[in-house]
Design an enzyme around this catalytic site. Structure first.
Site, mmCIF file in Angstrom:
data_model
loop_
_atom_site.group_PDB
_atom_site.id
_atom_site.type_symbol
_atom_site.label_atom_id
_atom_site.label_comp_id
_atom_site.label_asym_id
_atom_site.label_seq_id
_atom_site.Cartn_x
_atom_site.Cartn_y
_atom_site.Cartn_z
ATOM 1 N N LYS A 283 1.982 -3.644 7.171
ATOM 2 C CA LYS A 283 2.093 -3.800 5.707
ATOM 3 C C LYS A 283 3.529 -3.554 5.249
ATOM 4 O O LYS A 283 4.022 -4.211 4.319
ATOM 5 C CB LYS A 283 1.139 -2.841 4.986
ATOM 6 N N TYR B 132 -1.451 -0.534 11.187
ATOM 7 C CA TYR B 132 -1.787 -1.137 9.886
ATOM 8 C C TYR B 132 -0.639 -0.948 8.902
ATOM 9 O O TYR B 132 -0.121 -1.922 8.330
ATOM 10 C CB TYR B 132 -3.084 -0.522 9.327
ATOM 11 N N THR C 91 0.838 -1.213 0.000
ATOM 12 C CA THR C 91 0.000 0.000 0.000
ATOM 13 C C THR C 91 0.868 1.255 0.000
ATOM 14 O O THR C 91 2.008 1.229 0.490
ATOM 15 C CB THR C 91 -0.918 0.018 1.251
ATOM 16 N N ASP C 92 0.315 2.336 -0.521
ATOM 17 C CA ASP C 92 1.055 3.611 -0.475
ATOM 18 C C ASP C 92 1.234 4.104 0.959
ATOM 19 O O ASP C 92 2.065 4.974 1.226
ATOM 20 C CB ASP C 92 0.371 4.686 -1.343
ATOM 21 N N GLU C 93 0.463 3.529 1.883
ATOM 22 C CA GLU C 93 0.545 3.998 3.270
ATOM 23 C C GLU C 93 1.872 3.629 3.929
ATOM 24 O O GLU C 93 2.208 4.180 4.979
ATOM 25 C CB GLU C 93 -0.643 3.474 4.089
ATOM 26 N N ASN D 136 -8.437 2.805 -2.831
ATOM 27 C CA ASN D 136 -9.360 2.268 -3.838
ATOM 28 C C ASN D 136 -10.803 2.679 -3.532
ATOM 29 O O ASN D 136 -11.174 2.803 -2.363
ATOM 30 C CB ASN D 136 -9.333 0.735 -3.811
HETATM 31 P P1 NAD Z 1 -10.675 -6.074 2.917
HETATM 32 O O1 NAD Z 1 -10.541 -5.851 4.381
HETATM 33 O O2 NAD Z 1 -11.926 -5.683 2.217
HETATM 34 O O3 NAD Z 1 -10.430 -7.633 2.590
HETATM 35 C C1 NAD Z 1 -9.462 -8.389 3.222
HETATM 36 C C2 NAD Z 1 -9.804 -9.866 3.020
HETATM 37 O O4 NAD Z 1 -8.768 -10.661 3.625
HETATM 38 C C3 NAD Z 1 -11.115 -10.295 3.673
HETATM 39 O O5 NAD Z 1 -11.871 -11.077 2.781
HETATM 40 C C4 NAD Z 1 -10.674 -11.121 4.875
HETATM 41 O O6 NAD Z 1 -11.603 -12.136 5.234
HETATM 42 C C5 NAD Z 1 -9.367 -11.703 4.367
HETATM 43 N N1 NAD Z 1 -8.460 -12.088 5.451
HETATM 44 C C6 NAD Z 1 -8.122 -11.351 6.541
HETATM 45 N N2 NAD Z 1 -7.276 -12.048 7.321
HETATM 46 C C7 NAD Z 1 -7.062 -13.246 6.700
HETATM 47 C C8 NAD Z 1 -6.272 -14.375 6.989
HETATM 48 N N3 NAD Z 1 -5.527 -14.439 8.115
HETATM 49 N N4 NAD Z 1 -6.271 -15.412 6.125
HETATM 50 C C9 NAD Z 1 -7.023 -15.371 5.007
HETATM 51 N N5 NAD Z 1 -7.805 -14.332 4.676
HETATM 52 C C10 NAD Z 1 -7.819 -13.278 5.509
HETATM 53 O O7 NAD Z 1 -9.408 -5.351 2.285
HETATM 54 P P2 NAD Z 1 -9.220 -4.693 0.836
HETATM 55 O O8 NAD Z 1 -9.567 -3.259 0.913
HETATM 56 O O9 NAD Z 1 -9.850 -5.549 -0.191
HETATM 57 O O10 NAD Z 1 -7.628 -4.769 0.700
HETATM 58 C C11 NAD Z 1 -7.001 -5.890 0.083
HETATM 59 C C12 NAD Z 1 -5.508 -5.701 0.104
HETATM 60 O O11 NAD Z 1 -5.158 -4.507 -0.586
HETATM 61 C C13 NAD Z 1 -4.914 -5.562 1.511
HETATM 62 O O12 NAD Z 1 -3.691 -6.247 1.531
HETATM 63 C C14 NAD Z 1 -4.707 -4.070 1.664
HETATM 64 O O13 NAD Z 1 -3.640 -3.797 2.562
HETATM 65 C C15 NAD Z 1 -4.360 -3.679 0.241
HETATM 66 N N6 NAD Z 1 -4.657 -2.295 -0.160
HETATM 67 C C16 NAD Z 1 -5.920 -1.789 0.049
HETATM 68 C C17 NAD Z 1 -6.211 -0.502 -0.390
HETATM 69 C C18 NAD Z 1 -7.606 0.068 -0.230
HETATM 70 O O14 NAD Z 1 -7.813 1.238 -0.536
HETATM 71 N N7 NAD Z 1 -8.602 -0.699 0.213
HETATM 72 C C19 NAD Z 1 -5.221 0.275 -1.005
HETATM 73 C C20 NAD Z 1 -3.933 -0.271 -1.197
HETATM 74 C C21 NAD Z 1 -3.682 -1.567 -0.771
HETATM 75 P P1 TYD Z 2 -10.137 5.225 5.161
HETATM 76 O O1 TYD Z 2 -11.209 4.906 4.184
HETATM 77 O O2 TYD Z 2 -10.197 4.602 6.525
HETATM 78 O O3 TYD Z 2 -8.748 4.905 4.439
HETATM 79 P P2 TYD Z 2 -7.221 5.230 4.919
HETATM 80 O O4 TYD Z 2 -7.245 5.799 6.281
HETATM 81 O O5 TYD Z 2 -6.591 3.882 4.892
HETATM 82 O O6 TYD Z 2 -6.697 6.181 3.905
HETATM 83 O O7 TYD Z 2 -10.091 6.799 5.375
HETATM 84 C C1 TYD Z 2 -9.864 7.684 4.292
HETATM 85 C C2 TYD Z 2 -9.805 9.095 4.870
HETATM 86 O O8 TYD Z 2 -11.082 9.439 5.414
HETATM 87 C C3 TYD Z 2 -8.818 9.244 6.010
HETATM 88 O O9 TYD Z 2 -8.210 10.531 5.933
HETATM 89 C C4 TYD Z 2 -9.676 9.155 7.259
HETATM 90 C C5 TYD Z 2 -10.979 9.772 6.800
HETATM 91 N N1 TYD Z 2 -12.190 9.248 7.458
HETATM 92 C C6 TYD Z 2 -13.087 10.124 8.067
HETATM 93 O O10 TYD Z 2 -12.904 11.356 8.080
HETATM 94 N N2 TYD Z 2 -14.211 9.601 8.671
HETATM 95 C C7 TYD Z 2 -14.453 8.263 8.700
HETATM 96 O O11 TYD Z 2 -15.480 7.828 9.291
HETATM 97 C C8 TYD Z 2 -13.519 7.369 8.063
HETATM 98 C C9 TYD Z 2 -13.752 5.888 8.063
HETATM 99 C C10 TYD Z 2 -12.412 7.922 7.442
#
Ligand code: NAD
Ligand code: TYD
Length: 332
Positions: free
Chosen positions: A152, A148, A124-126, A178
């Site tokens: 990562k 988190y 992740t970019d984080e 995303n």
């Molecule tokens: P999500 O929380 O929606 O999904 C995570 C999935 O992983 C779930 O289905 C959960 O059941 C499964 N899981 C959790 N622990 C597990 C384990 N121990 N064994 C097997 N399965 C397990 O997350 P997401 O938003 O779909 O993110 C997916 C990946 O992308 C993550 O690695 C996250 O760090 C990365 N990512 C997410 C974003 C974003 O904006 N959502 C951006 C960049 C990277």
């Molecule tokens: P989030 O969707 O949790 O993603 P990330 O923190 O991993 O970037 O949050 C996106 C942004 O929105 C972040 O700056 C936190 C803010 N946020 C709120 O202001 N209120 C909320 O209830 C949530 C969930 C996030």
């Protein structure tokens, strides 16, 4: 026939990945290994029931015996599985270390033993931490600031070490925030859309001026496929949407599309350690020939529309376990 092992395929990004992989390719099989935590949801892949190229296995990426057998039979492993929500990591970091770090280690060990063709670590970019200046490039230091992002970062560097030390063909992606269908309604966009639809308040942390770079989930997954074909082993690739917006801007887009009043906005206490801005420089993947395709404003409207059209999906989540969590925090 290319055999994929997708972990976390019942989550937001993983389920979108699995659906599109099977839609766009005939000669693939997919095993989806997912623990079905609170964020894993088989409703996300309901439409794949009956597709004999697809198999779901409920299990933990930290279960070495299970993982060993699955990786042995795979050509390509893509590790989406993770605990993924920053707020939860602040409250209870334990599962983040166990899944994001140790679980990735278990997968890498199996990949080393069985010699997969590709191992993609979805980072992740984080991991870079916050920047108020230049966008991060792949060689910048990692300064993660939440449990988190620190977990990562650990997984990200562990994957790299398996390339350097054991020649595992690892690719590491660092994508920005995303948006799209099937995102769990604890994250900013689906939380605010579904709250606003029900005339509930939108809890804006701090001053609402934190910036995220938003990318459509299909663009992210398209970049992953592109990198499997065109990326170099051992390399890190930033993936961004080129749509940096403050949280207040995102909130206004949602309220406008839904025709809801600004009065739903509620400024609440800031998140602890809240990163001000994420921003990635995507020159490296752009130079290989990849660009995101989704136009932000239009794709956001379509995403909001998806949540309007699919109440069945998120109401089930919000009425259950999630609600317990939601109530026990400071948002209401
Ligand atoms: P999500 O929380 O929606 O999904 C995570 C999935 O992983 C779930 O289905 C959960 O059941 C499964 N899981 C959790 N622990 C597990 C384990 N121990 N064994 C097997 N399965 C397990 O997350 P997401 O938003 O779909 O993110 C997916 C990946 O992308 C993550 O690695 C996250 O760090 C990365 N990512 C997410 C974003 C974003 O904006 N959502 C951006 C960049 C990277
Ligand atoms: P989030 O969707 O949790 O993603 P990330 O923190 O991993 O970037 O949050 C996106 C942004 O929105 C972040 O700056 C936190 C803010 N946020 C709120 O202001 N209120 C909320 O209830 C949530 C969930 C996030």
């Amino acid at each position: 026939m290319v055999k994929y092992l997708i972990t976390g395929g019942a989550g937001f990004i993983g389920s979108n990945y699995v659906r599109n992989l099977l839609k766009n390719n005939q000669d693939v099989t997919v095993v989806n290994l997912d623990k079905l935590t609170y964020a894993g949801n088989l409703d996300n892949l309901k439409d794949l029931e009956g597709d004999n190229r697809y198999k779901f296995i409920k299990g933990d990426i930290g279960d070495a015996a299970l993982v060993d057998g699955l990786v042995r039979d795979a050509d390509i492993v893509i590790n989406f599985a993770a605990e993924s929500h920053v707020d939860r990591s602040i409250g209870r970091p334990d599962d983040f270390i166990t899944t994001d770090v140790f679980g990735t280690f278990v997968l890498l060990e199996a990949a080393r033993k069985h010699g997969v063709k590709k191992f993609v670590q979805i980072s992740t970019d984080e991991v870079y931490g916050s920047t108020e200046g230049a966008s991060f490039v792949e060689t910048d230091p990692l300064m993660p600031s939440s449990p988190y992002s620190a977990s990562k970062a650990g997984a990200d560097r562990l994957a790299y070490s398996y390339f350097v030390t054991y020649d595992v063909p690892v690719i590491i992606t660092r994508c920005s925030n995303n948006y799209g269908p099937f995102q769990y309604p604890e994250k900013l966009i689906p939380l605010f859309v579904t709250n606003a639809m029900d005339d509930k308040q939108l809890p804006i942390y701090g001053d609402g001026l934190n910036v995220r770079d938003w990318i459509h989930v299909v663009d992210h997954n398209d970049a992953v496929d592109f990198l499997i074909e065109n990326g170099a082993d051992g390399e890190v690739y930033n993936i961004g949407g080129g749509n940096e917006r403050t949280n207040l801007e995102i909130t206004s887009i949602i309220l406008e599309k839904l025709g809801k009043p600004e009065s739903l906005k509620k400024f609440v206490e800031d998140r602890m350690g809240h990163d001000r801005r994420y921003s990635v420089n995507c020159h490296k993947i752009n130079m290989l020939g990849w660009q995101p395709q989704y136009e932000f404003k239009q794709a956001m409207r379509e995403t909001i529309q998806w949540y309007e059209d699919n109440r069945w999906w998120w109401e089930r989540i919000k009425s259950g376990e999630y609600l317990e969590y939601y109530r026990s925090h400071y948002k209401e």
